[in-house]
Design an enzyme around this catalytic site. Structure first.
Site, PDB file in Angstrom:
ATOM      1  N   HIS A 169       0.844  -1.196   0.000  1.00 11.24           N
ATOM      2  CA  HIS A 169       0.000   0.000   0.000  1.00 11.24           C
ATOM      3  C   HIS A 169       0.881   1.248   0.000  1.00 11.24           C
ATOM      4  O   HIS A 169       2.039   1.198   0.448  1.00 11.24           O
ATOM      5  CB  HIS A 169      -0.879   0.046   1.256  1.00 11.24           C
ATOM      6  CG  HIS A 169      -2.053  -0.868   1.243  1.00 11.24           C
ATOM      7  ND1 HIS A 169      -2.443  -1.592   2.347  1.00 11.24           N
ATOM      8  CD2 HIS A 169      -2.948  -1.175   0.271  1.00 11.24           C
ATOM      9  CE1 HIS A 169      -3.521  -2.302   2.061  1.00 11.24           C
ATOM     10  NE2 HIS A 169      -3.843  -2.066   0.805  1.00 11.24           N
ATOM     11  N   CYS A 223      -3.291   1.148   9.608  1.00 11.23           N
ATOM     12  CA  CYS A 223      -4.264   0.170   9.143  1.00 11.23           C
ATOM     13  C   CYS A 223      -5.378  -0.109  10.156  1.00 11.23           C
ATOM     14  O   CYS A 223      -6.495  -0.472   9.795  1.00 11.23           O
ATOM     15  CB  CYS A 223      -3.591  -1.172   8.842  1.00 11.23           C
ATOM     16  SG  CYS A 223      -2.099  -1.066   7.836  1.00 11.23           S
TER      17      CYS A 223
END
Length: 256
Positions: free
Chosen positions: A164, A251
């Site tokens: 990511h 996250c």
């Protein structure tokens, strides 16, 4: 400044979560719970209200709520995760978001577009979005169109190596970014003050800024020292069990 944070307790099924690093071993669920509680406490110390959602056993990766939505000052965007096993998580987040935003301020990414919140980095009213294995061109196009409709802006950042965008770069306010690997010399971010993450501590690039404090993963002393030297107040939280699932500090929460 942030007022609210949404988190979800890890499910027992997290030990079956997606990972690119099986050599790190399976997460210890009991330890993961303790680490999650410490994470929530660190967030509360930053002055935010923490909404703690119940575990979702059907979704092993569901503690990583950041991937299910992007929240801006103008509204919320429900994502469509690129990992097939995670696509139901966004639908589970929708009723929670409705508790914070009216329906006309909630938008969504639709198939064939995919987008995960871990690929989105907010810098004021501009949003950098990484094109990755989880976030595709169609998802980015939809996302940028939604931002434009809100009066906000965004730009695409093609990724080369990381899972990511925020695996390797994170904005910690004050025109400052933590950068590692492929982002150290990336032209997109040349105008910012950049704190280079030591190569052996690359995981620690995933720090979060919460109301003038920076939360840093525990066990990365060189980066912690650099952040302190840059003038930030620092809190540390151990995320060892989440690292085993490719997860980090950002996250585990939605911050707004």
């Amino acid at each position: 400044m942030f007022e609210n944070v949404i988190v979800r307790r890890p499910a027992r099924s997290m030990v079956e979560g997606i990972t690119s690093a099986p050599e790190l071993g399976r997460p210890d669920y009991t330890l993961a719970l303790k680490q999650h509680e410490a994470y929530c406490e660190a967030l509360r110390r930053c002055g935010v209200a923490v909404t703690v959602l119940e575990p979702l056993e059907a979704y092993p990766d569901s503690c990583f709520v950041e991937d299910t939505a992007v929240i801006t000052r103008k509204g919320a965007i429900i994502t469509n995760p690129g990992a097939p096993s995670r696509r139901g998580e966004a639908a589970e987040m929708l009723p929670v978001i409705r508790g914070f935003f009216p329906e006309e301020r909630i938008f969504s990414i639709g198939a064939p577009g995919t987008l995960e919140g871990g690929d989105v980095m907010m810098v004021g009213d501009h949003f950098y979005v990484g094109r990755s294995a989880r976030t595709n061109r169609e998802g980015i196009a939809q996302f940028l169109a939604i931002l434009e409709g809100m009066g906000l802006s965004g730009s695409e950042v093609p990724l080369e190596h990381v899972l990511h965008l925020k695996t390797g770069i994170n904005y910690i306010e004050r025109e400052t970014m933590l950068v590692s690997g492929e982002f150290v010399d990336r032209a997109d971010f040349a105008s910012f003050r950049r704190i280079v993450v030591p190569e052996e501590e690359a995981y620690a690039a995933n720090c979060i800024w919460v109301n003038d404090r920076v939360i840093v993963p525990e066990g990365y002393p060189r980066l912690e020292a650099k952040v302190r030297q840059a003038g930030y107040s620092v809190l540390t939280v151990d995320t060892s069990e989440y690292r085993k699932l490719d997860g980090g500090l950002s996250c585990l929460s939605l911050r707004f």
